[in-house]
Design a protein around this motif. Structure first.
Motif, PDB file in Angstrom:
ATOM      1  N   GLY A  91       2.260  93.572  66.682  1.00 41.63           N
ATOM      2  CA  GLY A  91       1.734  93.813  68.018  1.00 41.63           C
ATOM      3  C   GLY A  91       1.422  95.286  68.211  1.00 41.63           C
ATOM      4  N   PRO A  92       0.996  95.649  69.432  1.00 40.21           N
ATOM      5  CA  PRO A  92       0.510  97.017  69.674  1.00 40.21           C
ATOM      6  C   PRO A  92       1.626  98.039  69.912  1.00 40.21           C
ATOM      7  CG  PRO A  92       0.177  95.688  71.626  1.00 40.21           C
ATOM      8  CD  PRO A  92       0.762  94.765  70.586  1.00 40.21           C
ATOM      9  N   LEU A  93       2.650  98.009  69.047  1.00 33.63           N
ATOM     10  CA  LEU A  93       3.762  98.948  69.140  1.00 33.63           C
ATOM     11  C   LEU A  93       3.890  99.710  67.825  1.00 33.63           C
ATOM     12  CD1 LEU A  93       6.282  99.999  70.666  1.00 33.63           C
ATOM     13  CD2 LEU A  93       7.583  98.162  69.569  1.00 33.63           C
ATOM     14  N   THR A  94       3.926 101.049  67.906  1.00 35.70           N
ATOM     15  CA  THR A  94       4.112 101.909  66.732  1.00 35.70           C
ATOM     16  C   THR A  94       5.475 102.569  66.824  1.00 35.70           C
ATOM     17  OG1 THR A  94       1.746 102.350  66.516  1.00 35.70           O
ATOM     18  CG2 THR A  94       3.244 103.968  65.547  1.00 35.70           C
ATOM     19  N   LEU A  95       6.284 102.420  65.772  1.00 34.93           N
ATOM     20  CA  LEU A  95       7.624 102.998  65.760  1.00 34.93           C
ATOM     21  C   LEU A  95       7.644 104.262  64.914  1.00 34.93           C
ATOM     22  CD1 LEU A  95       9.774  99.761  65.229  1.00 34.93           C
ATOM     23  CD2 LEU A  95       9.193 100.907  67.393  1.00 34.93           C
ATOM     24  N   VAL A  96       8.139 105.351  65.461  1.00 31.06           N
ATOM     25  CA  VAL A  96       8.299 106.589  64.690  1.00 31.06           C
ATOM     26  C   VAL A  96       9.726 106.624  64.151  1.00 31.06           C
ATOM     27  CG1 VAL A  96       8.343 109.114  64.798  1.00 31.06           C
ATOM     28  CG2 VAL A  96       6.547 107.839  66.003  1.00 31.06           C
ATOM     29  N   LEU A  97       9.814 106.626  62.808  1.00 33.28           N
ATOM     30  CA  LEU A  97      11.101 106.526  62.114  1.00 33.28           C
ATOM     31  C   LEU A  97      11.206 107.619  61.045  1.00 33.28           C
ATOM     32  CD1 LEU A  97      10.835 102.680  61.853  1.00 33.28           C
ATOM     33  CD2 LEU A  97      12.899 103.810  62.729  1.00 33.28           C
ATOM     34  N   GLU A  98      12.408 107.809  60.547  1.00 32.71           N
ATOM     35  CA  GLU A  98      12.626 108.779  59.478  1.00 32.71           C
ATOM     36  C   GLU A  98      11.939 108.268  58.199  1.00 32.71           C
ATOM     37  OE1 GLU A  98      16.663 110.195  57.450  1.00 32.71           O
ATOM     38  OE2 GLU A  98      16.842 109.719  59.591  1.00 32.71           O
ATOM     39  N   SER A  99      11.064 109.070  57.623  1.00 27.76           N
ATOM     40  CA  SER A  99      10.287 108.632  56.460  1.00 27.76           C
ATOM     41  C   SER A  99      11.080 108.759  55.168  1.00 27.76           C
ATOM     42  CB  SER A  99       9.010 109.477  56.344  1.00 27.76           C
ATOM     43  OG  SER A  99       8.296 109.119  55.179  1.00 27.76           O
ATOM     44  N   LYS A 100      10.840 107.843  54.246  1.00 21.41           N
ATOM     45  CA  LYS A 100      11.435 107.963  52.916  1.00 21.41           C
ATOM     46  C   LYS A 100      10.523 108.709  51.954  1.00 21.41           C
ATOM     47  CE  LYS A 100      14.760 104.179  52.938  1.00 21.41           C
ATOM     48  NZ  LYS A 100      15.187 102.877  52.354  1.00 21.41           N
ATOM     49  N   GLY A 101       9.364 109.144  52.431  1.00 26.16           N
ATOM     50  CA  GLY A 101       8.499 109.990  51.606  1.00 26.16           C
ATOM     51  C   GLY A 101       7.511 109.240  50.710  1.00 26.16           C
ATOM     52  N   VAL A 102       7.425 107.913  50.853  1.00 27.02           N
ATOM     53  CA  VAL A 102       6.470 107.144  50.043  1.00 27.02           C
ATOM     54  C   VAL A 102       5.036 107.419  50.502  1.00 27.02           C
ATOM     55  CG1 VAL A 102       5.725 104.786  49.417  1.00 27.02           C
ATOM     56  CG2 VAL A 102       8.175 105.317  49.659  1.00 27.02           C
ATOM     57  N   ILE A 103       4.867 107.529  51.815  1.00 23.59           N
ATOM     58  CA  ILE A 103       3.547 107.859  52.375  1.00 23.59           C
ATOM     59  C   ILE A 103       3.322 109.355  52.180  1.00 23.59           C
ATOM     60  CG2 ILE A 103       2.181 107.907  54.516  1.00 23.59           C
ATOM     61  CD1 ILE A 103       2.755 105.076  53.420  1.00 23.59           C
ATOM     62  N   CYS A 104       2.102 109.712  51.745  1.00 24.04           N
ATOM     63  CA  CYS A 104       1.852 111.104  51.329  1.00 24.04           C
ATOM     64  C   CYS A 104       1.959 112.078  52.498  1.00 24.04           C
ATOM     65  CB  CYS A 104       0.494 111.218  50.650  1.00 24.04           C
ATOM     66  SG  CYS A 104      -0.888 110.924  51.749  1.00 24.04           S
ATOM     67  N   LYS A 105       2.203 113.342  52.159  1.00 21.40           N
ATOM     68  CA  LYS A 105       2.483 114.343  53.206  1.00 21.40           C
ATOM     69  C   LYS A 105       1.269 114.620  54.089  1.00 21.40           C
ATOM     70  CE  LYS A 105       1.842 118.673  50.532  1.00 21.40           C
ATOM     71  NZ  LYS A 105       0.798 118.171  49.639  1.00 21.40           N
ATOM     72  N   GLU A 106       0.060 114.449  53.535  1.00 28.74           N
ATOM     73  CA  GLU A 106      -1.154 114.650  54.354  1.00 28.74           C
ATOM     74  C   GLU A 106      -1.182 113.673  55.535  1.00 28.74           C
ATOM     75  OE1 GLU A 106      -1.128 114.506  51.069  1.00 28.74           O
ATOM     76  OE2 GLU A 106      -1.887 116.484  50.474  1.00 28.74           O
ATOM     77  N   ALA A 107      -0.732 112.432  55.280  1.00 23.79           N
ATOM     78  CA  ALA A 107      -0.790 111.402  56.327  1.00 23.79           C
ATOM     79  C   ALA A 107       0.203 111.673  57.447  1.00 23.79           C
ATOM     80  CB  ALA A 107      -0.538 110.022  55.723  1.00 23.79           C
ATOM     81  N   VAL A 108       1.354 112.290  57.103  1.00 26.61           N
ATOM     82  CA  VAL A 108       2.373 112.540  58.134  1.00 26.61           C
ATOM     83  C   VAL A 108       2.341 113.998  58.589  1.00 26.61           C
ATOM     84  CG1 VAL A 108       3.863 110.659  57.381  1.00 26.61           C
ATOM     85  CG2 VAL A 108       4.197 112.940  56.405  1.00 26.61           C
ATOM     86  N   ALA A 109       1.262 114.701  58.236  1.00 26.14           N
ATOM     87  CA  ALA A 109       1.071 116.110  58.622  1.00 26.14           C
ATOM     88  C   ALA A 109       2.283 116.959  58.213  1.00 26.14           C
ATOM     89  CB  ALA A 109       0.795 116.219  60.124  1.00 26.14           C
TER      90      ALA A 109
END
Ligand code: AMP
Ligand code: MG
Length: 328
Positions: A91-109
């Motif tokens: 659904g239209p909910l985005t959760l901001v959580l502690e990242s494990k670093g799999v997503i590249c640093k450019e994407a998470v600024a």
């Protein structure tokens, strides 16, 4: 580059091929159209920022299908997060959580948190399942412009800049997801949307709204930028200022310009005989129509004169946030 528009069914194999080889595409979601890339591929993610002209300090949301194991991407430290997932995802909910670093640093600024969402749009779910990787995506418009709610809107901004837009029809939600910081004891809304404060409180027991004051270190960097602007002039009046809105309309007409009033249906009689962009009769309809009417307005009008609704509760909080940024 030519930009193809294909239905999800006709284009899904091609979309998969492009995404898995580091390209970017337009994809439908239930909120607005997204500009998607493989979230683990830095070079692909950089293309998103280039094509949109998006500031590199504004992070992207990672989208996954509903059976994706999100524990591979983020740490969940608060128990209420599981209740929110059960209640509102997909659904239209985005959760901001502690990242494990799999997503590249450019994407998470370069930050240590990841914004995560499971879209409910069937075609988007099919695409996410087909690629089986997290797709990071901002809205599929040029930076600062109004967000797209149809494949044609995406085409108007990004024709020649991306190879493919998957057409999943008109977005049902109409404004972007609620961005919710769930790293602390109490969830905090960073960006209001269709999942309202009231809905979050019902499940998580409490919910705060982050205040964004000038000079503060902003937790959701996106909110500090000018946003959602149509290409024509704009003005914004409160519901108590309908006479001022009408006066501006008349003075614009006298100058030989084409004004349009944008308002909820209940003001259509008040502005009878004028050019109107009617948004609907309740919060859901107004959210559904807002970007579509702004994009229609920029084509027809020299100035969109918006009149607000006298409410800030429920979904109106998210609507007012967009209205102030687009027309204020
Ligand atoms: P857009 O995709 O253009 O609608 O923007 C995505 C929104 O999510 C922006 O307001 C971002 O600032 C916000 N966002 C994305 N990642 C994060 C994060 N890690 N922490 C806080 N906000 C985020
Ligand atoms: Mg956006």
């Amino acid at each position: 580059m030519t930009t193809e528009i294909l239905s999800v069914k006709a284009g899904i194999e091609k979309a998969k091929e492009i995404l898995l080889s580091g390209g970017i595409i337009g994809m439908p979601t239930e909120t607005v159209y997204g500009l998607a890339a493989d979230g683990t591929n830095s070079a692909a993610v950089k293309k998103i920022f280039e094509v949109k002209g998006r500031p590199s300090d504004n992070p992207l949301i990672a989208h996954v299908h509903k059976d994706y194991d999100i524990s591979t991407l983020v740490h969940i430290r608060q128990n209420y997060v599981y209740d929110l997932i059960k209640a509102y995802m997909p659904g239209p909910l985005t959760l901001v959580l502690e990242s494990k670093g799999v997503i590249c640093k450019e994407a998470v600024a370069g930050g240590d948190t990841l914004a995560l969402r499971m879209p409910s749009h069937t075609g988007c779910q099919e695409l996410l399942r087909a690629v089986n990787i997290p797709l990071v995506a901002p809205s599929a418009n040029l930076s600062k412009h109004t967000s797209p709610v149809s494949a044609q809107h995406v085409f108007a901004d990004l024709d020649g800049k991306i190879p493919l837009i998957l057409d999943g029809g008109r977005c049902k939600g109409g404004i972007e997801s609620t961005v919710l910081d769930v790293t602390g004891k109490v969830p905090r809304i960073l960006r209001a949307g269709l999942i309202t404060k009231e809905m979050i409180e019902k499940v998580a027991g409490a919910c705060e709204i982050a205040e964004h004051k000038d000079g503060d270190k902003v937790k959701s960097p996106g909110v500090k930028y000018r946003h959602y602007r149509p290409k024509c002039d704009t003005a914004l009046f409160s519901i108590t200022e309908t006479d001022k809105a009408a006066a501006l309309y008349d003075s614009e007409l006298k100058k030989g310009r084409t004004p349009y009033i944008m308002c909820a249906d209940n003001l259509s009689e008040k502005f009878a005989g004028k050019n109107l962009l009617l948004l609907g009769k309740d919060g859901e309809e107004i959210a559904y129509n807002l970007y579509d009417k702004l994009l229609e307005g920029e084509k027809k009008a020299d100035i969109i004169i918006a009149v607000s609704f006298g409410r800030c509760d429920g979904v109106y909080l998210g609507i007012m946030n967009r209205l102030v940024k687009s027309c204020g």
